[in-house]
Design a protein around this motif. Structure first.
Motif, PDB file in Angstrom:
ATOM      1  N   THR A  58       0.836  -1.200   0.000  1.00 17.56           N
ATOM      2  CA  THR A  58       0.000   0.000   0.000  1.00 17.56           C
ATOM      3  C   THR A  58       0.873   1.254   0.000  1.00 17.56           C
ATOM      4  OG1 THR A  58      -1.676  -1.181   1.302  1.00 17.56           O
ATOM      5  CG2 THR A  58      -1.896   1.216   1.130  1.00 17.56           C
ATOM      6  N   PRO A  59       1.068   1.888  -1.153  1.00 18.00           N
ATOM      7  CA  PRO A  59       1.714   3.198  -1.154  1.00 18.00           C
ATOM      8  C   PRO A  59       0.709   4.276  -0.772  1.00 18.00           C
ATOM      9  CG  PRO A  59       1.235   2.502  -3.398  1.00 18.00           C
ATOM     10  CD  PRO A  59       0.789   1.377  -2.496  1.00 18.00           C
ATOM     11  N   MET A  73      -3.663  10.238  -0.820  1.00 17.52           N
ATOM     12  CA  MET A  73      -4.028   9.201  -1.781  1.00 17.52           C
ATOM     13  C   MET A  73      -3.358   7.901  -1.369  1.00 17.52           C
ATOM     14  SD  MET A  73      -5.597   8.221  -4.528  1.00 17.52           S
ATOM     15  CE  MET A  73      -6.028   9.701  -5.429  1.00 17.52           C
ATOM     16  N   ASN A  74      -4.161   6.884  -1.084  1.00 20.26           N
ATOM     17  CA  ASN A  74      -3.674   5.524  -0.868  1.00 20.26           C
ATOM     18  C   ASN A  74      -3.999   4.697  -2.105  1.00 20.26           C
ATOM     19  OD1 ASN A  74      -3.281   6.490   1.744  1.00 20.26           O
ATOM     20  ND2 ASN A  74      -5.079   5.444   2.572  1.00 20.26           N
ATOM     21  N   VAL A  75      -3.193   3.691  -2.380  1.00 20.26           N
ATOM     22  CA  VAL A  75      -3.556   2.696  -3.399  1.00 20.26           C
ATOM     23  C   VAL A  75      -3.648   1.359  -2.687  1.00 20.26           C
ATOM     24  CG1 VAL A  75      -3.008   1.613  -5.592  1.00 20.26           C
ATOM     25  CG2 VAL A  75      -2.395   4.017  -5.208  1.00 20.26           C
ATOM     26  N   ASN A  76      -4.865   0.931  -2.400  1.00 18.00           N
ATOM     27  CA  ASN A  76      -5.120  -0.309  -1.676  1.00 18.00           C
ATOM     28  C   ASN A  76      -5.328  -1.471  -2.639  1.00 18.00           C
ATOM     29  OD1 ASN A  76      -5.398   0.830   1.138  1.00 18.00           O
ATOM     30  ND2 ASN A  76      -6.991   2.002   0.127  1.00 18.00           N
ATOM     31  N   GLY A  77      -5.305  -2.693  -2.098  1.00 19.72           N
ATOM     32  CA  GLY A  77      -5.707  -3.864  -2.860  1.00 19.72           C
ATOM     33  C   GLY A  77      -4.644  -4.503  -3.725  1.00 19.72           C
ATOM     34  N   GLN A  85      -6.745  -6.181  -6.554  1.00 23.37           N
ATOM     35  CA  GLN A  85      -7.887  -5.309  -6.816  1.00 23.37           C
ATOM     36  C   GLN A  85      -7.428  -3.879  -6.502  1.00 23.37           C
ATOM     37  OE1 GLN A  85     -11.376  -5.251  -4.176  1.00 23.37           O
ATOM     38  NE2 GLN A  85     -12.695  -5.468  -5.963  1.00 23.37           N
ATOM     39  N   ALA A  86      -6.588  -3.336  -7.380  1.00 29.29           N
ATOM     40  CA  ALA A  86      -6.030  -2.006  -7.154  1.00 29.29           C
ATOM     41  C   ALA A  86      -7.143  -0.990  -6.959  1.00 29.29           C
ATOM     42  CB  ALA A  86      -5.142  -1.604  -8.321  1.00 29.29           C
ATOM     43  N   THR A  87      -7.055  -0.243  -5.846  1.00 29.81           N
ATOM     44  CA  THR A  87      -8.133   0.668  -5.459  1.00 29.81           C
ATOM     45  C   THR A  87      -7.562   2.014  -5.026  1.00 29.81           C
ATOM     46  OG1 THR A  87      -9.444  -1.237  -4.698  1.00 29.81           O
ATOM     47  CG2 THR A  87     -10.152   0.957  -3.966  1.00 29.81           C
ATOM     48  N   PRO A  88      -7.448   2.985  -5.932  1.00 30.42           N
ATOM     49  CA  PRO A  88      -7.066   4.338  -5.519  1.00 30.42           C
ATOM     50  C   PRO A  88      -8.064   4.867  -4.486  1.00 30.42           C
ATOM     51  CG  PRO A  88      -6.960   4.117  -7.903  1.00 30.42           C
ATOM     52  CD  PRO A  88      -7.641   2.883  -7.388  1.00 30.42           C
ATOM     53  N   THR A  89      -7.531   5.451  -3.407  1.00 24.54           N
ATOM     54  CA  THR A  89      -8.382   5.871  -2.290  1.00 24.54           C
ATOM     55  C   THR A  89      -8.025   7.290  -1.848  1.00 24.54           C
ATOM     56  OG1 THR A  89      -8.479   3.556  -1.555  1.00 24.54           O
ATOM     57  CG2 THR A  89      -9.197   5.238   0.012  1.00 24.54           C
ATOM     58  N   PRO A  90      -8.702   8.301  -2.386  1.00 23.14           N
ATOM     59  CA  PRO A  90      -8.495   9.669  -1.892  1.00 23.14           C
ATOM     60  C   PRO A  90      -8.945   9.762  -0.433  1.00 23.14           C
ATOM     61  CG  PRO A  90      -9.704   9.668  -3.965  1.00 23.14           C
ATOM     62  CD  PRO A  90      -9.665   8.253  -3.492  1.00 23.14           C
ATOM     63  N   THR A  91      -8.184  10.496   0.376  1.00 26.17           N
ATOM     64  CA  THR A  91      -8.493  10.639   1.796  1.00 26.17           C
ATOM     65  C   THR A  91      -8.484  12.109   2.192  1.00 26.17           C
ATOM     66  OG1 THR A  91      -6.192  10.559   2.581  1.00 26.17           O
ATOM     67  CG2 THR A  91      -7.297   8.448   2.203  1.00 26.17           C
ATOM     68  N   GLY A 107     -12.748  12.485   9.356  1.00 26.85           N
ATOM     69  CA  GLY A 107     -12.092  12.159   8.099  1.00 26.85           C
ATOM     70  C   GLY A 107     -12.911  11.228   7.242  1.00 26.85           C
ATOM     71  N   ASP A 108     -12.437  11.055   6.023  1.00 30.26           N
ATOM     72  CA  ASP A 108     -13.166  10.221   5.067  1.00 30.26           C
ATOM     73  C   ASP A 108     -12.176   9.619   4.069  1.00 30.26           C
ATOM     74  OD1 ASP A 108     -16.130   9.695   4.111  1.00 30.26           O
ATOM     75  OD2 ASP A 108     -14.938  10.027   2.311  1.00 30.26           O
ATOM     76  N   HIS A 109     -12.415   8.341   3.712  1.00 28.80           N
ATOM     77  CA  HIS A 109     -11.652   7.665   2.671  1.00 28.80           C
ATOM     78  C   HIS A 109     -12.640   7.196   1.601  1.00 28.80           C
ATOM     79  CE1 HIS A 109      -8.026   6.427   5.410  1.00 28.80           C
ATOM     80  NE2 HIS A 109      -8.444   7.660   5.631  1.00 28.80           N
ATOM     81  N   LEU A 110     -12.385   7.531   0.352  1.00 25.15           N
ATOM     82  CA  LEU A 110     -13.252   7.147  -0.753  1.00 25.15           C
ATOM     83  C   LEU A 110     -12.567   6.070  -1.580  1.00 25.15           C
ATOM     84  CD1 LEU A 110     -15.931   7.859  -2.258  1.00 25.15           C
ATOM     85  CD2 LEU A 110     -14.531   9.371  -3.695  1.00 25.15           C
ATOM     86  N   TYR A 111     -13.131   4.855  -1.610  1.00 21.46           N
ATOM     87  CA  TYR A 111     -12.538   3.718  -2.304  1.00 21.46           C
ATOM     88  C   TYR A 111     -13.093   3.620  -3.720  1.00 21.46           C
ATOM     89  CZ  TYR A 111     -10.884   2.144   2.276  1.00 21.46           C
ATOM     90  OH  TYR A 111     -10.259   2.057   3.488  1.00 21.46           O
ATOM     91  N   VAL A 112     -12.187   3.641  -4.722  1.00 21.55           N
ATOM     92  CA  VAL A 112     -12.611   3.608  -6.126  1.00 21.55           C
ATOM     93  C   VAL A 112     -11.841   2.494  -6.846  1.00 21.55           C
ATOM     94  CG1 VAL A 112     -12.984   4.964  -8.225  1.00 21.55           C
ATOM     95  CG2 VAL A 112     -12.919   6.115  -5.993  1.00 21.55           C
ATOM     96  N   PRO A 113     -12.310   1.243  -6.790  1.00 20.61           N
ATOM     97  CA  PRO A 113     -11.583   0.141  -7.425  1.00 20.61           C
ATOM     98  C   PRO A 113     -11.497   0.314  -8.938  1.00 20.61           C
ATOM     99  CG  PRO A 113     -13.762  -0.580  -6.703  1.00 20.61           C
ATOM    100  CD  PRO A 113     -13.561   0.786  -6.149  1.00 20.61           C
ATOM    101  N   VAL A 114     -10.327  -0.017  -9.493  1.00 19.51           N
ATOM    102  CA  VAL A 114     -10.130   0.113 -10.940  1.00 19.51           C
ATOM    103  C   VAL A 114      -9.671  -1.198 -11.571  1.00 19.51           C
ATOM    104  CG1 VAL A 114      -9.622   2.585 -10.815  1.00 19.51           C
ATOM    105  CG2 VAL A 114      -7.745   0.931 -10.612  1.00 19.51           C
ATOM    106  N   GLN A 115      -9.429  -2.229 -10.761  1.00 21.94           N
ATOM    107  CA  GLN A 115      -8.940  -3.508 -11.268  1.00 21.94           C
ATOM    108  C   GLN A 115      -9.721  -4.644 -10.611  1.00 21.94           C
ATOM    109  OE1 GLN A 115      -4.974  -4.468  -9.978  1.00 21.94           O
ATOM    110  NE2 GLN A 115      -4.578  -5.828 -11.704  1.00 21.94           N
ATOM    111  N   ASN A 116     -10.182  -5.600 -11.439  1.00 20.07           N
ATOM    112  CA  ASN A 116     -10.947  -6.748 -10.922  1.00 20.07           C
ATOM    113  C   ASN A 116     -12.053  -6.295  -9.979  1.00 20.07           C
ATOM    114  OD1 ASN A 116      -9.279  -8.687 -12.289  1.00 20.07           O
ATOM    115  ND2 ASN A 116      -7.728  -8.389 -10.701  1.00 20.07           N
ATOM    116  N   LYS A 117     -12.848  -5.367 -10.422  1.00 15.75           N
ATOM    117  CA  LYS A 117     -13.852  -4.728  -9.581  1.00 15.75           C
ATOM    118  C   LYS A 117     -14.944  -5.690  -9.133  1.00 15.75           C
ATOM    119  CE  LYS A 117     -15.393  -0.813 -11.067  1.00 15.75           C
ATOM    120  NZ  LYS A 117     -15.901   0.280 -11.943  1.00 15.75           N
TER     121      LYS A 117
END
Length: 228
Positions: A58-59, A73-77, A85-91, A107-117
């Motif tokens: 997770t970078p 910005m986190n990149v989860n998954g 399941q790469a998921t860019p996550t603005p925080t 605070g808030d984290h918004l999960y937006v999967p872009v791979q293997n959704k």
């Protein structure tokens, strides 16, 4: 999606001109730190699950934008082996109140999967109180709510807690905990070791709230970098 693009553009613009002094989390639970305006922090997290012989990566980047607010910005998954399941996550984190050792943050984290959704978008929102004592020990107590498919198949809510105790200028003992039986439900004790004025190593062990005897525990290593 327009809001998402704006957050990304703000983050990238700040990364080109900013610097940093703090971390966004204790280990997993958001910390009481908020970056000053123009400050930037980067981190790379690696977790290894013994039972599955699998690792996750997770970078993350965090930028202070002023008025006690930071965005990131986190990149989860990202996992190996197996299907990521790469998921860019603005925080975003806002320290609403900070006085006499007490602070209140939301605070808030918004999960937006872009791979293997398996879902289109998810959200984790929290509110927490921190108390810093004369010994520099800091306690964190809060609550969270997470939409379906992020922590579990259904909506999850519960408590989030943490403790940090500096031993000296280089070493801090810490632990955090998400309540609940889901993908984030772990108690995580460990230490932060300041390697230099820019680099900090975080090492911890995550112990699951359930199925520990069946292998639900993992090693967590994080390397943080202050860009000033």
């Amino acid at each position: 999606m327009k809001t998402f693009r704006m957050i990304v553009l703000l983050l990238l613009g700040s990364l080109l001109s900013g610097t940093a002094v703090a971390q966004e989390t204790i280990f997993n639970v958001p910390s009481g730190d908020v970056l000053d305006k123009g400050k930037t922090y980067g981190e790379f997290d690696f977790a290894y699950l013994w039972n599955a012989s699998a690792g996750t990566y997770t970078p993350r980047f965090v930028v202070g934008i002023g008025h006690q607010v930071e965005i990131g910005m986190n990149v989860n998954g990202i996992t190996t082996p197996g299907s990521s399941q790469a998921t860019p996550t603005p925080t975003i984190k806002w320290r609403v109140y900070d006085k006499n050792g007490w602070a209140f943050l939301v605070g808030d984290h918004l999960y937006v999967p872009v791979q293997n959704k398996t879902y289109d978008i998810g959200n984790y929102v929290y509110a927490e109180v921190t108390k810093t004592f004369e010994s520099k020990m800091r306690l964190t107590m809060g609550t969270y709510d997470c939409t379906s498919h992020v922590f579990a198949a259904g909506n999850k809510a519960g408590g989030q807690f943490g403790i940090e105790q500096p031993l000296n200028t280089r070493v801090t003992l810490a632990a955090d905990w998400f309540t609940g039986h889901h993908a984030a439900g772990y108690f995580t004790p460990g230490a932060a070791i300041k390697l230099s004025s820019k680099a900090t190593l975080y090492a911890a062990y995550e112990i699951g709230n359930s199925d520990v005897s069946h292998g639900n525990h993992l090693l967590l290593v994080e390397l943080g970098w202050n860009f000033n």
